[in-house]
Design a protein around this motif. Structure first.
Motif, PDB file in Angstrom:
ATOM      1  N   ASP A  51       0.931  -1.262   0.129  1.00 20.38           N
ATOM      2  CA  ASP A  51       0.138  -0.074  -0.018  1.00 20.38           C
ATOM      3  C   ASP A  51       1.050   1.314   0.056  1.00 20.38           C
ATOM      4  O   ASP A  51       0.443   2.284  -0.614  1.00 20.38           O
ATOM      5  CB  ASP A  51      -0.886  -0.080   1.382  1.00 20.38           C
ATOM      6  N   ASP A  52       2.095   1.237   0.620  1.00 22.27           N
ATOM      7  CA  ASP A  52       2.669   2.625   0.664  1.00 22.27           C
ATOM      8  C   ASP A  52       4.138   2.489   0.302  1.00 22.27           C
ATOM      9  O   ASP A  52       5.147   3.241   0.699  1.00 22.27           O
ATOM     10  CB  ASP A  52       2.511   3.133   2.164  1.00 22.27           C
ATOM     11  N   THR A  92      11.129   9.437  -9.469  1.00 24.00           N
ATOM     12  CA  THR A  92      10.233   9.349  -8.465  1.00 24.00           C
ATOM     13  C   THR A  92      10.822   8.542  -7.485  1.00 24.00           C
ATOM     14  O   THR A  92      10.173   8.607  -6.112  1.00 24.00           O
ATOM     15  CB  THR A  92       8.972   8.603  -8.972  1.00 24.00           C
ATOM     16  N   ALA A  93      11.875   7.846  -7.529  1.00 27.56           N
ATOM     17  CA  ALA A  93      12.375   6.899  -6.339  1.00 27.56           C
ATOM     18  C   ALA A  93      13.108   7.868  -5.326  1.00 27.56           C
ATOM     19  O   ALA A  93      13.629   9.140  -5.656  1.00 27.56           O
ATOM     20  CB  ALA A  93      13.441   5.937  -7.027  1.00 27.56           C
ATOM     21  N   ASP A  94      12.927   7.434  -3.935  1.00 26.22           N
ATOM     22  CA  ASP A  94      13.572   8.121  -2.722  1.00 26.22           C
ATOM     23  C   ASP A  94      14.989   7.722  -2.720  1.00 26.22           C
ATOM     24  O   ASP A  94      15.461   8.613  -2.007  1.00 26.22           O
ATOM     25  CB  ASP A  94      12.664   7.937  -1.703  1.00 26.22           C
ATOM     26  N   GLU A  95      15.253   6.616  -3.247  1.00 25.00           N
ATOM     27  CA  GLU A  95      16.703   6.193  -2.790  1.00 25.00           C
ATOM     28  C   GLU A  95      17.166   5.019  -3.749  1.00 25.00           C
ATOM     29  O   GLU A  95      16.153   4.437  -4.606  1.00 25.00           O
ATOM     30  CB  GLU A  95      16.655   5.394  -1.511  1.00 25.00           C
ATOM     31  N   PRO A 127       7.731   2.912   4.332  1.00 21.65           N
ATOM     32  CA  PRO A 127       6.929   3.382   3.172  1.00 21.65           C
ATOM     33  C   PRO A 127       8.249   4.126   2.304  1.00 21.65           C
ATOM     34  O   PRO A 127       9.190   4.124   2.870  1.00 21.65           O
ATOM     35  CB  PRO A 127       6.040   4.521   3.659  1.00 21.65           C
ATOM     36  N   GLY A 128       7.855   4.269   0.950  1.00 23.44           N
ATOM     37  CA  GLY A 128       8.810   4.982   0.034  1.00 23.44           C
ATOM     38  C   GLY A 128       8.993   4.268  -1.384  1.00 23.44           C
ATOM     39  O   GLY A 128       8.295   3.034  -1.528  1.00 23.44           O
ATOM     40  N   THR A 129       9.805   4.806  -2.167  1.00 24.41           N
ATOM     41  CA  THR A 129       9.947   4.248  -3.385  1.00 24.41           C
ATOM     42  C   THR A 129      11.354   3.987  -3.600  1.00 24.41           C
ATOM     43  O   THR A 129      12.177   4.820  -3.534  1.00 24.41           O
ATOM     44  CB  THR A 129       9.391   5.051  -4.515  1.00 24.41           C
ATOM     45  N   VAL A 130      11.594   2.750  -3.952  1.00 28.67           N
ATOM     46  CA  VAL A 130      13.326   2.201  -3.873  1.00 28.67           C
ATOM     47  C   VAL A 130      13.433   1.869  -5.554  1.00 28.67           C
ATOM     48  O   VAL A 130      12.687   1.086  -5.967  1.00 28.67           O
ATOM     49  CB  VAL A 130      13.632   1.172  -3.122  1.00 28.67           C
ATOM     50  N   LEU A 131      14.571   2.308  -6.113  1.00 26.32           N
ATOM     51  CA  LEU A 131      15.239   1.636  -7.065  1.00 26.32           C
ATOM     52  C   LEU A 131      16.558   0.707  -6.710  1.00 26.32           C
ATOM     53  O   LEU A 131      17.402   1.078  -6.216  1.00 26.32           O
ATOM     54  CB  LEU A 131      15.677   2.746  -7.993  1.00 26.32           C
TER      55      LEU A 131
END
Length: 284
Positions: A31-32, A61-64, A251-255
Motif C-alpha cells: 500500500d505505501d 520518482t524513487a526516494d533512494e 514506506p517509500g519508493t526504492v530503485l
C-alpha cells in the motif's frame, strides 16, 4: 563461459552499443512502498542508451537507490581484492591447468600485462581474466548502469546504499572449496577464446530485455558448477529477497539495481518473492 562468472558480480557488456536498450525491470509493492528491481550492467560501451522510458520515470520518482555495493564499498573493492587474492605459497599456472587450457590462458594474458597468476588464488586469477575480457570488449564502467544511476541520485540529493560489502562479495569466491575454484579457473581458461563473443550475447539479451535468453546464457555458465551457482547466485538472491520483504515494512519508493543475472530464472529474486506469496509485476 566460466569467464562470465566475474561478470555476474559486475556484469559486463560488449563493444557494440545497444542504442535503445530496454533492460528488464520488475516491481513489488504494497500500500505505501514500491520497490523497482532493475537488471544492471556495471560496464557498458560508450553510447549505450538504457535510461529512458519507464526507467527514467522511476529514477525521477524513487526516494533512494540501492545497489550491490554502495559507492563507498565499491571504492574499497580494489584494496580488498589485493588483500584476499595472494596464495599462501606460489603455484605455477602450468601445474594448475591442462595444456589446452594453459595455452588459452597464456593467449589471453598476452593481450595485456602479466596476470601474476602463479602468486594468486585460482578465484583471483579467474577474476582478472574476466576483467581482461571486459577490457578487450572495450567496456567503460563510467557508462555502466550503477555509475550513471549513482550520479543521478547524488545530483538529486537522494541516498545511495548497498546490499553487500566489498569483502562479503569477494569472499564469495575466496570461500569456494579448492576443487570448485580449480574447475572454474579451468573452464574460464578453456573458453577464454570465445569470452568476448559470450559477453556480447549476454549484453544483447540484456538490451532487449530478453529474460529467457539471459537465463540461458547464465545457466550455460554456472549450471556446470553447482557449488558456484549456490554461492554466487542462489544464496545471495535469497538474502536480497529477504531484504526486499523487510524493506516493504517501511514506506517509500526504492530503485534496486543489481546484476541482471540475479533477476531471472527460477532462483532469481522476482521468482523467490513470488514463491513467498508476493505479487511481482514486470514493468519493462
Amino acid at each position: 563461459m566460466a569467464t562470465l562468472l566475474p561478470c555476474l558480480l559486475a556484469a559486463c557488456g560488449t563493444a557494440e552499443p545497444v542504442r535503445q536498450a530496454t533492460p528488464a525491470m520488475w516491481l513489488v509493492a504494497d500500500d505505501d512502498t514500491q520497490i523497482y528491481m532493475l537488471g544492471a550492467m556495471h560496464a557498458l560501451p560508450r553510447g549505450t542508451d538504457w535510461d529512458g522510458g519507464k526507467v527514467a520515470d522511476v529514477i525521477g520518482t524513487a526516494d533512494e537507490l540501492v545497489m550491490e555495493l554502495s559507492p563507498e564499498e565499491l571504492a574499497e573493492a580494489g584494496g580488498v581484492f589485493q588483500s584476499l587474492a595472494p596464495r599462501t605459497a606460489p603455484l605455477a599456472m602450468a601445474k594448475r591447468l591442462p595444456p589446452p587450457a594453459l595455452a588459452s590462458y597464456r593467449a589471453l594474458e598476452a593481450s595485456g600485462s602479466d596476470f601474476g597468476g602463479d602468486t594468486l588464488d585460482d578465484w583471483a586469477v579467474m577474476v582478472l581474466m574476466g576483467q581482461r575480457v571486459a577490457q578487450k570488449a572495450e567496456l567503460d564502467s563510467s557508462d555502466g548502469v550503477e555509475t550513471r544511476l549513482t550520479q543521478r541520485f547524488k545530483d538529486a540529493g537522494k541516498p545511495v546504499g548497498g546490499l553487500e560489502t566489498a569483502r562479503e562479495q569477494l569472499m564469495l569466491f575466496e570461500t569456494l572449496d579448492p576443487a570448485t575454484q580449480r574447475t572454474l579457473l579451468t573452464r574460464a581458461a578453456e573458453k577464454s577464446g570465445d569470452a568476448v563473443k559470450d559477453v556480447g550475447a549476454l549484453t544483447a539479451a540484456w538490451g532487449r530485455g530478453d529474460v529467457a535468453a539471459l537465463e540461458k546464457v547464465i545457466n550455460d555458465d554456472v549450471d556446470a558448477v553447482p557449488a558456484a551457482r549456490k554461492a554466487i547466485i542462489t544464496d545471495r538472491n535469497r538474502r536480497w529477497s529477504a531484504w526486499i520483504q523487510k524493506r516493504l515494512e517501511r514506506p517509500g519508493t526504492v530503485l534496486m539495481a543489481v546484476g541482471a543475472g540475479h533477476l531471472v530464472g527460477s532462483d532469481g529474486v522476482p521468482a523467490m518473492l513470488e514463491a513467498d506469496g508476493l505479487k511481482v509485476t514486470r514493468v519493462q
